[in-house]
Structure formats: C-alpha cells, structure tokens
Design an enzyme around this catalytic site. Structure first.
Site, PDB file in Angstrom:
ATOM      1  CE  LYS A  91       4.089 -40.206 -13.937  1.00  0.00           C
ATOM      2  NZ  LYS A  91       4.805 -41.485 -14.050  1.00  0.00           N
ATOM      3  N   GLY A 140      13.760 -46.358 -12.658  1.00  0.00           N
ATOM      4  CA  GLY A 140      13.330 -45.683 -11.429  1.00  0.00           C
ATOM      5  C   GLY A 140      13.537 -46.595 -10.224  1.00  0.00           C
ATOM      6  CE1 TYR A 159       4.247 -37.171 -11.720  1.00  0.00           C
ATOM      7  CE2 TYR A 159       1.975 -36.863 -11.023  1.00  0.00           C
ATOM      8  CZ  TYR A 159       3.085 -37.666 -11.171  1.00  0.00           C
ATOM      9  OH  TYR A 159       3.021 -38.985 -10.770  1.00  0.00           O
ATOM     10  N   GLY A 194      13.888 -45.282  -6.403  1.00  0.00           N
ATOM     11  CA  GLY A 194      12.775 -44.635  -5.708  1.00  0.00           C
ATOM     12  C   GLY A 194      12.066 -45.592  -4.752  1.00  0.00           C
ATOM     13  CB  THR A 215      -0.443 -40.581 -11.465  1.00  0.00           C
ATOM     14  OG1 THR A 215      -0.921 -39.841 -10.338  1.00  0.00           O
ATOM     15  CG2 THR A 215      -0.401 -39.638 -12.646  1.00  0.00           C
ATOM     16  CD  GLU A 221      -2.010 -35.155  -8.487  1.00  0.00           C
ATOM     17  OE1 GLU A 221      -1.984 -34.075  -9.081  1.00  0.00           O
ATOM     18  OE2 GLU A 221      -2.487 -35.285  -7.359  1.00  0.00           O
TER      19      GLU A 221
HETATM   20  O1  G4F Z   1       2.187 -35.701  -0.831  1.00  0.00           O
HETATM   21  P1  G4F Z   1       1.842 -34.838  -1.975  1.00  0.00           P
HETATM   22  O2  G4F Z   1       2.920 -33.950  -2.502  1.00  0.00           O
HETATM   23  O3  G4F Z   1       1.273 -35.804  -3.085  1.00  0.00           O
HETATM   24  P2  G4F Z   1       0.330 -35.561  -4.379  1.00  0.00           P
HETATM   25  O4  G4F Z   1       0.449 -34.183  -4.882  1.00  0.00           O
HETATM   26  O5  G4F Z   1      -1.044 -36.024  -4.025  1.00  0.00           O
HETATM   27  O6  G4F Z   1       0.990 -36.540  -5.449  1.00  0.00           O
HETATM   28  C1  G4F Z   1       1.427 -37.863  -5.114  1.00  0.00           C
HETATM   29  O7  G4F Z   1       0.428 -38.804  -5.449  1.00  0.00           O
HETATM   30  C2  G4F Z   1       0.125 -38.904  -6.840  1.00  0.00           C
HETATM   31  C3  G4F Z   1      -0.951 -39.976  -6.997  1.00  0.00           C
HETATM   32  O8  G4F Z   1      -2.197 -39.430  -6.689  1.00  0.00           O
HETATM   33  C4  G4F Z   1       1.385 -39.243  -7.626  1.00  0.00           C
HETATM   34  F1  G4F Z   1       1.117 -39.291  -8.947  1.00  0.00           F
HETATM   35  C5  G4F Z   1       2.440 -38.178  -7.377  1.00  0.00           C
HETATM   36  O9  G4F Z   1       3.633 -38.534  -8.045  1.00  0.00           O
HETATM   37  C6  G4F Z   1       2.724 -38.124  -5.883  1.00  0.00           C
HETATM   38  O10 G4F Z   1       3.260 -39.350  -5.472  1.00  0.00           O
HETATM   39  O11 G4F Z   1       0.597 -33.903  -1.598  1.00  0.00           O
HETATM   40  C7  G4F Z   1      -0.586 -34.424  -1.034  1.00  0.00           C
HETATM   41  C8  G4F Z   1      -1.512 -33.288  -0.668  1.00  0.00           C
HETATM   42  C9  G4F Z   1      -1.687 -32.236  -1.764  1.00  0.00           C
HETATM   43  O12 G4F Z   1      -3.043 -31.847  -1.798  1.00  0.00           O
HETATM   44  C10 G4F Z   1      -0.844 -31.062  -1.311  1.00  0.00           C
HETATM   45  O13 G4F Z   1      -1.281 -29.804  -1.769  1.00  0.00           O
HETATM   46  O14 G4F Z   1      -0.943 -32.597   0.437  1.00  0.00           O
HETATM   47  C11 G4F Z   1      -1.027 -31.202   0.191  1.00  0.00           C
HETATM   48  N1  G4F Z   1       0.021 -30.523   0.966  1.00  0.00           N
HETATM   49  C12 G4F Z   1      -0.207 -29.620   1.977  1.00  0.00           C
HETATM   50  N2  G4F Z   1       0.951 -29.169   2.455  1.00  0.00           N
HETATM   51  C13 G4F Z   1       1.354 -30.653   0.821  1.00  0.00           C
HETATM   52  C14 G4F Z   1       1.944 -29.792   1.757  1.00  0.00           C
HETATM   53  N3  G4F Z   1       2.088 -31.410  -0.026  1.00  0.00           N
HETATM   54  C15 G4F Z   1       3.446 -31.337   0.067  1.00  0.00           C
HETATM   55  N4  G4F Z   1       4.206 -32.109  -0.751  1.00  0.00           N
HETATM   56  N5  G4F Z   1       4.063 -30.484   0.956  1.00  0.00           N
HETATM   57  C16 G4F Z   1       3.366 -29.683   1.835  1.00  0.00           C
HETATM   58  O15 G4F Z   1       3.922 -28.939   2.622  1.00  0.00           O
END
Ligand code: G4F
Length: 332
Positions: free
Chosen positions: A155, A8, A151, A11, A125, A127
């Site tokens: 994990k 990876g 996911y 990344g 993670t 998560e």
């Molecule tokens: O940035 P996110 O997509 O990250 P998420 O889902 O927290 O996961 C990241 O962190 C994890 C560790 O806790 C890792 F394991 C994982 O691989 C990744 O790096 O979303 C963050 C939050 C979520 O609650 C999501 O529902 O933002 C909210 N959100 C709101 N609007 C959005 C959006 N997320 C994304 N990606 N895109 C949106 O438009």
C-alpha cells in the site's frame, strides 16, 4: 451526468460508494472479477439501478484495465480493489503485491495513457504508519510511514506511486489514508465482524454454541469508524480544486479488548471472557500496536466529519448479526 468507475465494487466500501454516487446522479460502472461463487451480495441496493453496470475485469490484469479505462473515459476512477486482510498478507505476499501495488500501477498507467483528465482516488491505509506515532499520540499526514506487513508495504508503494504520477505527469490523483472502517457489510474474517457474527450465532443458538470465539491479540488499538462516513470522504476528496492526500479517521481509539467487551455487553449484557479463547493462529508475526487518527486537515479544509459514533457502530453491527443468525436458524 458524471460517470465513475469503481474498482473493488463488490466490497464493503465499493457497495456504499456505489449507493452514494448513484444518489448524487452519477452513472456508475463497477469492476468485478470473474468468480465461481456469488460476490454481488452487498450490491442489493444498486444492482437493478439503470445507472449502474457491472463490468468484468481484474485490477491485476493490465489489458483489461487499459481497455476499460480507455473505453469508459470516466470523470472519476476509484481504486478500492485490494487483498485487504493484513493477517493473510503474511501468507500471500506475492498476491498482495500483484493486486494492491501492481494493480494500482495499472490504473495510473491506464489513466496516463488513455484518459488523463480522469480524477483518481486510491484507497491508501493507516496500516502504512505501522509502528510510527507522533509525539502527541496521533497519526496525521506528516507522520512517517513505517509499514509492518506485506499488505502495508504494498500500500505504501502504491501511495508513493500515486504521488510520483501526480508530480511527474500532472495526473489528478490522490490517496486517502483511511483508518479502520466497519459496518454490517464488513467481511467476516476482520475482527469486528468476526466478533459480531459469533454473538449473533450464540444468541440464535440459545447459548448452545459448542465452540468458543477464537481470537488473536486483544491489546492492539484501532481508530474504528463507519464505512458509510468514510466513502463520503473519498468522494469529497475528488471534488476539491487540486489533488491532496488526507488522513480520514474518528480521532478516537479503542483496544480490541474494548471492542469485544462492548459488543458482548450489547448482545444482552454478556461477559466476553466466558466466550473467547486466545488462539496463536490469529496472532500476526508483526503487529501494528496503536492507531489513532488526527484528521484535523480534512475536517478543516473539506468540512468532513464522521456522523456515526463508535457505540452506534458496534450496536448496529451486533443487532444486524443477531437478526441474520435468527433468520439463518429459521431457514435451517
Ligand atoms: O480487523 P483487522 O483484521 O483489521 P486491521 O488489521 O487493523 O486492518 C484493517 O484496517 C486497515 C486500516 O487501518 C486496512 F488497511 C485493512 O485493509 C483492514 O481493513 O484487525 C484489527 C486488530 C488487529 O490488531 C488484529 O491483530 O484486531 C486484532 N485481532 C485479534 N484477533 C484480530 C483477531 N484480527 C482478525 N482479523 N482476526 C482475529 O481473530
């Protein structure tokens, strides 16, 4: 000289970890999947370093992982390879299982068969906690896992497999339960970078962008740190006497709304409400509502702590993306 393999490597975390290990005098091999589009753009600081080498392979291809780990006889193997977008995992559950779960099984099995003295780190993670929170409002190493996405299920399975290989076969293997970590190198479909890229383009367009920023749930909470701090924790975990799994986070949480608000304010005092639109397409079938680390164990036992604050992180990402968008404008 210590020799490390990073799966990876292309990344966000792989690029920062390569820089850290090379600075410490390691020889670093990075595993890269064949792709028809360039994927090495984050490796600009390391690609021409004579101690850094790219090896072609795929974590979900058992033959290539067995061969690479057998040939390499590494001191340290870091598996950061993942399909890491939680939202996408609902659309591609099999792909996530092959990459995030079976990929790690390939690595564990390769080390067991061909290179048992390796020290091994697996990127777990926060998560994994899903909806599970301690009574005090934090999540730590004792919080039960209750994953809320394909996911996170994969994990958790991989994390449990690390423990099983450690306890059954004596492998020196551990996983970090890392909370969200971001940077200007973050992929553009994660929340933080999606927001800061939009702000950059908005400013570069003199506020003439035709489209609003489409977001999903603004009410979830995340513990956001800087990826540079977090890769240091990965390395520290492999320098301890015995393999122990740690929670890594800032111990502070912010809502998505707070992140968006802060980023727009930094981008010239803008009011985010004028520029965003809620689009159900970005709302997940099942959400992780609240994440906040209690990372006291790694702080106490290994002396790790984050050095970059939430505000510094947001500011760095916004200023970076304003510069990127202005350069793109000049280029066009
Ligand atoms: O940035 P996110 O997509 O990250 P998420 O889902 O927290 O996961 C990241 O962190 C994890 C560790 O806790 C890792 F394991 C994982 O691989 C990744 O790096 O979303 C963050 C939050 C979520 O609650 C999501 O529902 O933002 C909210 N959100 C709101 N609007 C959005 C959006 N997320 C994304 N990606 N895109 C949106 O438009």
């Amino acid at each position: 000289m210590n020799k490390a393999l990073i799966l990876g490597v292309t990344g966000q975390d792989g690029s920062y970890l390569s820089e850290l290990l090379l600075d410490k005098g390691y020889i670093v091999d990075g595993l890269m999947r064949r792709s028809s589009v360039p994927t090495c753009y984050r490796l600009y600081n390391v690609i021409s370093n004579p101690n850094f080498k790219i090896i072609e392979g795929d974590v979900s291809d058992t033959a290539s992982i067995f061969r690479i780990i057998d040939d390499g006889q590494y001191d340290e193997v870091y598996n950061l390879a993942a399909m890491s977008h939680v939202g996408s995992s609902f659309f591609q559950p099999y792909a996530v299982a092959y990459i995030d779960y079976l990929g790690e099984l390939n690595v564990l099995e390769a080390i067991r068969k061909y290179s048992p003295p390796n020290r091994h780190y697996f990127a777990g993670t926060s998560e994994s906690f899903g909806s599970s929170i301690n009574k005090d409002g934090f999540q730590n190493e004792l919080t039960p896992f209750l994953p809320n996405s394909p996911y996170a299920v994969c994990k958790v399975a991989a994390e449990m497999m690390v423990r099983v290989y450690r306890e059954s076969y004596g492998l020196w293997a551990c996983y970090g339960i890392l909370f969200n970590h971001e940077s200007p190198r973050r992929g553009e479909n994660f929340l933080t970078r999606k927001v800061t890229r939009y702000i950059g383009r908005l400013i570069a367009s003199d506020f003439q962008l035709p489209e609003k920023l489409q977001l999903g749930n603004l009410n979830s909470f995340r513990d956001w740190g800087h990826a540079q701090d977090f890769v240091r924790a990965m390395w520290m975990m492999l320098q301890q006497d015995k393999p122990i799994d740690y929670v890594v986070g800032t111990n502070k949480t912010h809502s998505v709304k707070e992140f968006v608000e802060r980023a727009f304010q930094y981008g010239g005092g803008l009011d985010y409400k004028e520029y965003i639109e809620i689009n159900p397409e970005f709302i997940r079938p099942l959400e992780v509502p609240f994440l906040c680390a209690d990372s006291s164990r790694i702080r106490l036992e290994l002396g790790w702590k984050p050095e970059i604050t939430f505000d510094e992180l947001v500011d760095e990402m916004v200023s970076h993306d304003i510069k990127v968008a202005l350069k793109e404008k000049d280029y066009n």
